[in-house]
Design a protein around this motif. Structure first.
Motif, PDB file in Angstrom:
ATOM      1  N   VAL A 408       0.444 -24.154  -8.814  1.00 54.47           N
ATOM      2  CA  VAL A 408       1.645 -24.024  -7.988  1.00 54.47           C
ATOM      3  C   VAL A 408       1.616 -25.065  -6.874  1.00 54.47           C
ATOM      4  O   VAL A 408       0.586 -25.685  -6.608  1.00 54.47           O
ATOM      5  CB  VAL A 408       1.767 -22.609  -7.377  1.00 54.47           C
ATOM      6  N   ALA A 409       2.741 -25.256  -6.224  1.00 58.38           N
ATOM      7  CA  ALA A 409       2.823 -26.169  -5.091  1.00 58.38           C
ATOM      8  C   ALA A 409       1.854 -25.731  -4.002  1.00 58.38           C
ATOM      9  O   ALA A 409       1.571 -24.530  -3.836  1.00 58.38           O
ATOM     10  CB  ALA A 409       4.250 -26.208  -4.542  1.00 58.38           C
ATOM     11  N   PHE A 410       1.353 -26.681  -3.273  1.00 54.20           N
ATOM     12  CA  PHE A 410       0.304 -26.392  -2.295  1.00 54.20           C
ATOM     13  C   PHE A 410       0.702 -25.311  -1.304  1.00 54.20           C
ATOM     14  O   PHE A 410      -0.046 -24.364  -1.052  1.00 54.20           O
ATOM     15  CB  PHE A 410      -0.076 -27.673  -1.541  1.00 54.20           C
ATOM     16  N   GLN A 411       1.882 -25.433  -0.707  1.00 52.49           N
ATOM     17  CA  GLN A 411       2.280 -24.462   0.306  1.00 52.49           C
ATOM     18  C   GLN A 411       2.452 -23.069  -0.287  1.00 52.49           C
ATOM     19  O   GLN A 411       2.166 -22.063   0.375  1.00 52.49           O
ATOM     20  CB  GLN A 411       3.565 -24.919   1.009  1.00 52.49           C
ATOM     21  N   ASP A 412       2.901 -22.996  -1.532  1.00 51.58           N
ATOM     22  CA  ASP A 412       3.038 -21.705  -2.200  1.00 51.58           C
ATOM     23  C   ASP A 412       1.659 -21.075  -2.385  1.00 51.58           C
ATOM     24  O   ASP A 412       1.461 -19.868  -2.180  1.00 51.58           O
ATOM     25  CB  ASP A 412       3.742 -21.909  -3.544  1.00 51.58           C
ATOM     26  N   TRP A 413       0.697 -21.891  -2.780  1.00 46.92           N
ATOM     27  CA  TRP A 413      -0.677 -21.417  -2.947  1.00 46.92           C
ATOM     28  C   TRP A 413      -1.260 -20.933  -1.618  1.00 46.92           C
ATOM     29  O   TRP A 413      -1.838 -19.840  -1.541  1.00 46.92           O
ATOM     30  CB  TRP A 413      -1.513 -22.540  -3.531  1.00 46.92           C
ATOM     31  N   VAL A 414      -1.104 -21.733  -0.567  1.00 46.95           N
ATOM     32  CA  VAL A 414      -1.612 -21.344   0.754  1.00 46.95           C
ATOM     33  C   VAL A 414      -1.032 -20.005   1.177  1.00 46.95           C
ATOM     34  O   VAL A 414      -1.743 -19.112   1.662  1.00 46.95           O
ATOM     35  CB  VAL A 414      -1.283 -22.424   1.809  1.00 46.95           C
ATOM     36  N   SER A 415       0.267 -19.832   0.986  1.00 51.03           N
ATOM     37  CA  SER A 415       0.941 -18.603   1.396  1.00 51.03           C
ATOM     38  C   SER A 415       0.438 -17.403   0.605  1.00 51.03           C
ATOM     39  O   SER A 415       0.109 -16.351   1.180  1.00 51.03           O
ATOM     40  CB  SER A 415       2.453 -18.759   1.227  1.00 51.03           C
ATOM     41  N   LYS A 416       0.368 -17.535  -0.715  1.00 57.24           N
ATOM     42  CA  LYS A 416      -0.038 -16.411  -1.556  1.00 57.24           C
ATOM     43  C   LYS A 416      -1.482 -16.007  -1.293  1.00 57.24           C
ATOM     44  O   LYS A 416      -1.813 -14.814  -1.197  1.00 57.24           O
ATOM     45  CB  LYS A 416       0.163 -16.755  -3.036  1.00 57.24           C
ATOM     46  N   VAL A 417      -2.364 -16.982  -1.187  1.00 62.08           N
ATOM     47  CA  VAL A 417      -3.773 -16.666  -0.946  1.00 62.08           C
ATOM     48  C   VAL A 417      -3.952 -16.079   0.452  1.00 62.08           C
ATOM     49  O   VAL A 417      -4.660 -15.093   0.648  1.00 62.08           O
ATOM     50  CB  VAL A 417      -4.649 -17.914  -1.144  1.00 62.08           C
ATOM     51  N   GLY A 418      -3.295 -16.685   1.421  1.00 60.34           N
ATOM     52  CA  GLY A 418      -3.403 -16.176   2.785  1.00 60.34           C
ATOM     53  C   GLY A 418      -2.925 -14.747   2.921  1.00 60.34           C
ATOM     54  O   GLY A 418      -3.498 -13.953   3.673  1.00 60.34           O
TER      55      GLY A 418
END
Length: 550
Positions: A408-418
Motif C-alpha cells: 500500500v501507499a506509504f502514508q496508508d501503511w503508516v496510518s494503519k500500523v499506527g
C-alpha cells in the motif's frame, strides 16, 4: 529520525517518468556529474537529495508532526539541544544546549543554552523557546511521542531552563535533548501545533526553506547561522522521486545523495565510477515482523513461536536484502557491539527453521486452522520489504498459515500500523544510544494505544507487567550495570515470549557522490548516520561537507 521507522515519513506513491523528474531538478542540477566542487563563477553547486520515495510532497514543515512532515524540518531547519551519534554509543555533542545537569534523582533536568543563537527571522533564541516546546508536549499529549512524563518547565534565565518530570527520567535523555526539535515560541504560540502545517518555517538551523511545490522543495543556507562559515553547500533540492525513478536518477547522475534500497548496487550505481559513486550502509535499527496481538490467534504464544520457527531469515537477508545486512539476534540487541546487553542464558541464541515443530505448536495452540488466514501489510515503495513479505508468505504456507501480501501507499501503511488496524506487517525500529531505546519503542506498555488511536511505538500492542517493570528499572537509574541488567531482562522476554519477531538489522541506506563535495560519513569516520532521511544526522552531514578538491 530514521529510515523506515516512524520518523521516515513518505507520501503516497505514484510512478513519475524519469524525464519528468529531470525537468524538476532545475538548471544546474541535471548536469550534476559534470559539476566539480564549484559551479561557474566560483559558487558552490547545489546538492540534489532523495530522502523519500514520493510522487508528491505535502506542504508540512511542522517538526511536531509524526506523519507527513517533510525531511529536513528537523536538523536542517529546526535543531535539537544536543547531537547524539548512535554510531558511537555514549558520544554526544552540544548543540543548542551547551550542557545539562540532572537533579532530584532524575526528576529535574537543568539545561544551559548556547548564547548568540538567532531564529532565521532575526529573533533571539532563548530559554522561553525551549520551555514553550516542552510545554506544548504536555498540553498536547498526542505530540508527546517520546512519552515524557513532563510536569512543568521553569525559565531560570535567558539561557537556562529547568524541566521537571513526574518520574525518574534518566532513560528519556535522548528523547529530551537528542531528537526533540525546538520551535520558535513567538510563531508557534499563535497556532494549533496539532493541525498547523508551518508552510513558512523559521528555525535556528543551517538552512531556510526557499521554495516549495508538490514536486520539488528547495532550501538555501541560513546566512545568520550560529556556526561561522557553515554550511558550505548553498542550496539543497528535494525532487519528488518515486522508487522506480530514483534508481534511474542514480544511474544518470541526477542525484547527489540518496537513501534508497538499490539491488545490485555495484552494477546499477557504482558502474565503473568507484572514484565518485560511493555508498555506506551501517546498521541503524531493527526490522521485525509484527503480529497484531489484539488478534486472538496472535495473542497465543504458541502461534507466535510457530510463525517464528517457520520464517527463514537467512533467505530473507540473502534474497530480499541482497546480503546488505545480517540476521538479527533473537533478543533484538544490536550485534556486534551489544554483548553487555545480551541475556546471559540466551547469549548464543540464533534462529533455525523447524517446520515440524511449528506445525506441532499450532496444533497445541488450539486455534482453528480456519482462523490462520492473515494479510501482511507492507509499504509499496520499500521493494526489499515487499520481497521479504513474499518470502514470509511462502514460509508460512508450509505450516498451514495462509498469508495475503498487500503493498500500500506509504502514508496508508503508516496510518494503519499506527492505529493497529492491520494483521501482520514489517516495520523498522530506530536504534539509540543503547539497545534500550529500540526495545522500549518495541515493548513499552505506555506506547500501546487502543486500536483506532495512533501509536508512536509498540505497534503490536504488547501489554506485560514484567516488561514494564524492566523498562521502569532502567529509567530509574543512571548506573550502567543496572541498566545493562534491565536490558538483558527485556532481551530475555524477546527470546522467550516473542512479542515481536526480529528479522534483520536495518541498514542506513546512503548513496553519495564525491564529485561536488567530500567529507561524507564512512566506515573509517562514522561521525553521523549517513542517510539523508535520518534526522538530525543529515544536517550534521551537510555541515561536514566541503567542496571536492579541497
Amino acid at each position: 529520525m530514521s529510515a523506515r521507522h516512524w520518523k521516515r515519513s513518505r507520501t503516497s506513491l505514484r510512478h513519475l517518468p524519469i524525464a519528468a523528474v529531470a525537468a524538476l531538478v532545475l538548471a544546474g542540477c541535471s548536469g550534476a556529474p559534470q559539476e566539480k566542487g564549484a559551479a561557474a563563477g566560483g559558487e558552490a553547486p547545489p546538492l540534489v537529495i532523495h530522502a523519500i520515495d514520493a510522487g508528491s510532497f505535502q506542504e508540512d514543515f511542522n517538526p511536531f508532526h509524526l506523519e507527513g512532515v517533510n525531511f529536513g524540518s528537523t536538523g536542517m531547519i529546526y535543531e535539537t539541544l544536543e547531537f547524539v551519534n548512535k554510531l558511537k554509543p555514549g558520544e554526544s555533542t552540544p548543540w543548542l544546549a551547551t550542557k545539562h545537569e540532572w537533579a532530584d534523582k532524575g526528576k529535574t533536568l537543568t539545561i544551559t543554552l548556547r548564547q548568540g543563537v538567532k531564529w532565521s527571522d532575526g529573533t533571539p533564541f532563548t530559554a522561553d523557546d525551549v520551555a514553550f516546546t516542552f510545554d506544548t508536549l504536555k498540553k498536547h499529549p498526542e505530540l508527546n511521542t517520546g512519552a515524557l512524563d513532563l510536569t512543568g518547565t521553569t525559565v531560570l534565565a535567558p539561557d537556562k531552563v529547568e524541566l521537571d518530570f513526574g518520574s525518574t527520567s534518566y532513560a528519556k535523555l535522548y528523547n529530551i535533548v537528542g531528537n526533540r526539535a525546538i520551535v520558535a515560541k513567538h510563531l508557534f504560540e499563535k497556532e494549533n501545533p496539532v493541525t498547523f502545517t508551518n508552510p513558512k518555517p523559521v528555525g535556528t538551523g543551517p538552512y531556510v526553506l526557499s521554495a516549495f511545490s508538490s514536486q520539488l522543495y528547495e532550501m538555501k543556507k541560513n546566512p545568520a547561522y550560529w556556526q561561522p562559515g557553515k554550511p558550505v553547500v548553498p542550496t539543497l533540492r528535494f525532487p519528488a522521486y518515486t522508487a522506480n525513478a530514483v534508481q534511474s536518477g542514480l544511474q544518470q547522475g541526477e542525484i547527489d545523495w540518496a537513501g534508497a534500497f538499490v539491488p545490485d548496487i555495484d552494477k546499477i550505481y557504482v558502474q565503473g565510477q568507484p572514484e565518485t559513486n560511493k555508498y555506506y550502509f551501517p546498521p541503524e535499527g531493527l526490522v521485525s515482523l509484527y503480529l497484531n496481538l489484539t488478534k486472538p490467534a496472535f495473542a497465543k504464544p504458541e502461534v507466535r513461536q510457530a510463525i517464528s520457527l517457520a520464517v527463514d531469515r537467512d533467505r530473507i537477508v540473502k534474497v530480499a536484502e541482497r546480503d546488505y545486512t545480517t540476521v538479527a539476534h533473537p533478543s533484538g540487541v544490536p550485534m556486534p557491539g551489544g554483548d553487555a546487553y545480551l541475556p546471559p542464558e540466551h547469549k548464543d541464541a540464533e534462529y533455525a527453521v523447524d517446520v515440524a515443530k511449528a506445525k506441532q505448536l499450532l496444533q497445541q495452540s488450539g486455534v482453528n486452522p480456519a482462523e490462520l488466514s492473515f494479510t501482511l501489510l507492507v509499504p509499496s515503495p520499500y521493494t526489499d520489504w515487499v520481497n521479504a513479505a513474499q518470502l514470509i508468505r511462502e514460509d508460512l504456507a508450509k505450516i498451514g498459515v495462509k498469508v495475503e501480501t498487500r503493498g500500500v501507499a506509504f502514508q496508508d501503511w503508516v496510518s494503519k500500523v499506527g492505529k493497529g488496524t492491520y494483521d501482520m506487517t514489517i516495520r523498522g525500529t530506530p536504534g539509540g544510544p543503547t539497545p534500550y531505546s529500540a526495545l522500549r519503542t518495541l515493548l513499552d506498555g505506555d506506547l500501546a494505544k487502543p486500536v483506532g488511536t495512533s501509536s508512536s511505538g509498540n505497534y503490536e500492542r504488547w501489554k506485560d507487567g514484567e516488561t514494564d517493570k524492566l523498562i521502569a528499572d532502567y529509567a530509574a537509574t543512571d548506573d550502567q550495570a543496572a541498566q545493562e541488567q534491565a536490558v538483558q531482562g527485556l532481551g530475555k522476554i524477546m527470546v522467550e515470549k516473542l512479542p515481536v519477531l526480529p528479522l534483520f538489522y536495518s541498514p542506513a541506506w546512503s548513496q553519495y557522490r564525491t564529485g561536488k563535495y567530500v567529507g561524507w560519513p564512512s566506515e573509517q569516520d562514522p561521525y553521523a548516520m549517513p542517510s539523508p532521511y535520518t534526522s538530525p544526522d543529515a544536517a550534521v552531514v551537510l555541515l561536514h561537507l566541503r567542496p571536492a578538491g579541497t
